[in-house]
Every structure is written in structure tokens, then in C-alpha cells.
Scaffold this motif. Structure first.
Motif, PDB file in Angstrom:
ATOM      1  N   UNK A 137       0.828  -1.201   0.000  1.00 16.86           N
ATOM      2  CA  UNK A 137       0.000   0.000   0.000  1.00 16.86           C
ATOM      3  C   UNK A 137       0.870   1.262   0.000  1.00 16.86           C
ATOM      4  N   UNK A 138       1.946   1.255   0.767  1.00 21.09           N
ATOM      5  CA  UNK A 138       2.803   2.435   0.845  1.00 21.09           C
ATOM      6  C   UNK A 138       3.641   2.635  -0.412  1.00 21.09           C
ATOM      7  N   UNK A 139       4.160   1.564  -0.983  1.00 21.68           N
ATOM      8  CA  UNK A 139       5.039   1.689  -2.142  1.00 21.68           C
ATOM      9  C   UNK A 139       4.302   1.593  -3.475  1.00 21.68           C
ATOM     10  N   UNK A 140       3.070   1.162  -3.432  1.00 24.13           N
ATOM     11  CA  UNK A 140       2.228   1.162  -4.629  1.00 24.13           C
ATOM     12  C   UNK A 140       2.584   0.104  -5.662  1.00 24.13           C
ATOM     13  N   UNK A 141       2.827  -1.119  -5.256  1.00 25.27           N
ATOM     14  CA  UNK A 141       3.010  -2.192  -6.231  1.00 25.27           C
ATOM     15  C   UNK A 141       2.139  -3.372  -5.848  1.00 25.27           C
ATOM     16  N   UNK A 142       1.875  -4.228  -6.834  1.00 20.74           N
ATOM     17  CA  UNK A 142       0.946  -5.326  -6.650  1.00 20.74           C
ATOM     18  C   UNK A 142       1.580  -6.567  -6.051  1.00 20.74           C
ATOM     19  N   UNK A 143       0.739  -7.592  -5.847  1.00 20.69           N
ATOM     20  CA  UNK A 143       1.222  -8.828  -5.259  1.00 20.69           C
ATOM     21  C   UNK A 143       2.241  -9.561  -6.139  1.00 20.69           C
ATOM     22  N   UNK A 144       2.117  -9.427  -7.458  1.00 25.36           N
ATOM     23  CA  UNK A 144       3.071 -10.118  -8.333  1.00 25.36           C
ATOM     24  C   UNK A 144       4.473  -9.516  -8.208  1.00 25.36           C
ATOM     25  N   UNK A 145       4.549  -8.198  -8.070  1.00 23.84           N
ATOM     26  CA  UNK A 145       5.855  -7.553  -7.888  1.00 23.84           C
ATOM     27  C   UNK A 145       6.470  -7.975  -6.560  1.00 23.84           C
ATOM     28  N   UNK A 146       5.663  -8.033  -5.523  1.00 26.21           N
ATOM     29  CA  UNK A 146       6.151  -8.478  -4.219  1.00 26.21           C
ATOM     30  C   UNK A 146       6.663  -9.914  -4.301  1.00 26.21           C
ATOM     31  N   UNK A 147       5.921 -10.776  -4.991  1.00 25.42           N
ATOM     32  CA  UNK A 147       6.351 -12.167  -5.163  1.00 25.42           C
ATOM     33  C   UNK A 147       7.665 -12.268  -5.922  1.00 25.42           C
ATOM     34  N   UNK A 148       7.826 -11.442  -6.959  1.00 22.43           N
ATOM     35  CA  UNK A 148       9.080 -11.438  -7.712  1.00 22.43           C
ATOM     36  C   UNK A 148      10.245 -10.957  -6.858  1.00 22.43           C
ATOM     37  N   UNK A 149      10.023  -9.954  -6.015  1.00 25.10           N
ATOM     38  CA  UNK A 149      11.086  -9.459  -5.141  1.00 25.10           C
ATOM     39  C   UNK A 149      11.534 -10.534  -4.153  1.00 25.10           C
ATOM     40  N   UNK A 150      10.575 -11.227  -3.564  1.00 30.84           N
ATOM     41  CA  UNK A 150      10.924 -12.283  -2.617  1.00 30.84           C
ATOM     42  C   UNK A 150      11.601 -13.452  -3.340  1.00 30.84           C
ATOM     43  N   UNK A 151      11.103 -13.807  -4.529  1.00 30.06           N
ATOM     44  CA  UNK A 151      11.732 -14.880  -5.303  1.00 30.06           C
ATOM     45  C   UNK A 151      13.158 -14.495  -5.694  1.00 30.06           C
ATOM     46  N   UNK A 152      13.373 -13.236  -6.066  1.00 24.98           N
ATOM     47  CA  UNK A 152      14.711 -12.783  -6.440  1.00 24.98           C
ATOM     48  C   UNK A 152      15.672 -12.895  -5.260  1.00 24.98           C
ATOM     49  N   UNK A 153      15.179 -12.607  -4.064  1.00 19.38           N
ATOM     50  CA  UNK A 153      16.002 -12.751  -2.856  1.00 19.38           C
ATOM     51  C   UNK A 153      16.494 -14.191  -2.724  1.00 19.38           C
ATOM     52  N   UNK A 154      15.596 -15.153  -2.883  1.00 25.58           N
ATOM     53  CA  UNK A 154      15.986 -16.550  -2.709  1.00 25.58           C
ATOM     54  C   UNK A 154      16.843 -17.062  -3.872  1.00 25.58           C
ATOM     55  N   UNK A 155      16.626 -16.559  -5.092  1.00 21.68           N
ATOM     56  CA  UNK A 155      17.487 -16.933  -6.221  1.00 21.68           C
ATOM     57  C   UNK A 155      18.906 -16.430  -5.966  1.00 21.68           C
ATOM     58  N   UNK A 156      19.008 -15.184  -5.523  1.00 23.12           N
ATOM     59  CA  UNK A 156      20.323 -14.620  -5.204  1.00 23.12           C
ATOM     60  C   UNK A 156      20.989 -15.417  -4.081  1.00 23.12           C
ATOM     61  N   UNK A 157      20.227 -15.783  -3.067  1.00 30.52           N
ATOM     62  CA  UNK A 157      20.772 -16.575  -1.961  1.00 30.52           C
ATOM     63  C   UNK A 157      21.271 -17.933  -2.457  1.00 30.52           C
ATOM     64  N   UNK A 158      20.553 -18.559  -3.370  1.00 34.68           N
ATOM     65  CA  UNK A 158      20.975 -19.859  -3.899  1.00 34.68           C
ATOM     66  C   UNK A 158      22.267 -19.738  -4.699  1.00 34.68           C
ATOM     67  N   UNK A 159      22.373 -18.696  -5.516  1.00 30.68           N
ATOM     68  CA  UNK A 159      23.593 -18.496  -6.308  1.00 30.68           C
ATOM     69  C   UNK A 159      24.775 -18.219  -5.383  1.00 30.68           C
ATOM     70  N   UNK A 160      24.570 -17.357  -4.387  1.00 25.49           N
ATOM     71  CA  UNK A 160      25.655 -17.030  -3.452  1.00 25.49           C
ATOM     72  C   UNK A 160      26.052 -18.231  -2.608  1.00 25.49           C
ATOM     73  N   UNK A 161      25.098 -19.063  -2.256  1.00 20.61           N
ATOM     74  CA  UNK A 161      25.402 -20.251  -1.463  1.00 20.61           C
ATOM     75  C   UNK A 161      26.333 -21.179  -2.232  1.00 20.61           C
ATOM     76  N   UNK A 162      26.028 -21.420  -3.486  1.00 16.60           N
ATOM     77  CA  UNK A 162      26.879 -22.297  -4.294  1.00 16.60           C
ATOM     78  C   UNK A 162      28.259 -21.679  -4.502  1.00 16.60           C
ATOM     79  N   UNK A 163      28.286 -20.392  -4.810  1.00 22.32           N
ATOM     80  CA  UNK A 163      29.558 -19.713  -5.078  1.00 22.32           C
ATOM     81  C   UNK A 163      30.433 -19.660  -3.836  1.00 22.32           C
ATOM     82  N   UNK A 164      29.870 -19.201  -2.728  1.00 23.10           N
ATOM     83  CA  UNK A 164      30.662 -19.063  -1.517  1.00 23.10           C
ATOM     84  C   UNK A 164      30.958 -20.415  -0.866  1.00 23.10           C
TER      85      UNK A 164
END
Length: 105
Positions: free
Chosen positions: A59-86
Motif C-alpha cells: 500500500x505504501x510503495x504502490x506495487x501489486x502482489x506479483x511484484x512483491x512475489x518477484x522481489x521475494x523470489x529474487x532474494x531466494x534466487x540470489x541466496x541460492x547463487x551465493x550459497x553455491x559460489x561461496x
């Protein structure tokens, strides 16, 4: 009756030749595992909090549920890539060195 003094590497209650090396190694492993679990929990908490606070944030930032889902998914994709690399980096450097670098960062 003369008693032989215990060797310098033996601790009371341990057989001769059984120094504290094994106990220290297992203690170090327990500490390393506890630190890794703590770090993993701390690293993932923001994503879970974002999901819990999603209604107010959207409500404050003005984006929909799909954008929120993509942001959370991107967090976990980044975490998976960093986990393998590190993970490969930790295997190359060794656990003690990696923990020392992580503790000073």
C-alpha cells in the motif's frame, strides 16, 4: 612406589596420549555449526518479515502482489547463487580462514 607423571598432552581422566585435540576439534565444529545456523536464520528473516508485512508495504510503495512475489523470489534466487559460489570458496580456503574472514567483515 614411584608414580610416573602424566605426559604434558594428557588431561586428567583421559588416557595417556589422548590430549585435548579431539575435544577442541569437536567443540570448534559445534561452534562453527552454531554460527552457520545463526547466520542463515539472520539472513532469511528479512524475506519472511517482508511477507508478513506485505499488505502495508504494498500500500505504501504502490506495487501489486506479483511484484512483491518477484522481489521475494529474487532474494531466494540470489541466496541460492551465493550459497553455491561461496560454498566453493569456503572449500578452497578452509573453514577456519573463512570464519575469520566472515567475522572481520
Amino acid at each position: 612406589m614411584s608414580r610416573r607423571p602424566p605426559s604434558s598432552d594428557a588431561e586428567p581422566g583421559l588416557p595417556r596420549g589422548a590430549g585435548s585435540g579431539a575435544a577442541t576439534a569437536s567443540t570448534t565444529n559445534v561452534v562453527a555449526i552454531a554460527q552457520a545456523i545463526g547466520l542463515a536464520i539472520i539472513a532469511v528473516i528479512p524475506a519472511f518479515l517482508l511477507g508478513a508485512l506485505a499488505v502495508g508495504i504494498r500500500a505504501e510503495l504502490g506495487f501489486g502482489p506479483s511484484t512483491l512475489g518477484l522481489l521475494i523470489a529474487w532474494f531466494f534466487v540470489t541466496a541460492a547463487i551465493c550459497t553455491a559460489t561461496f560454498g566453493k570458496l569456503v572449500e578452497r580456503l578452509g573453514v577456519p580462514t573463512s570464519l575469520a574472514v566472515g567475522a572481520t567483515a
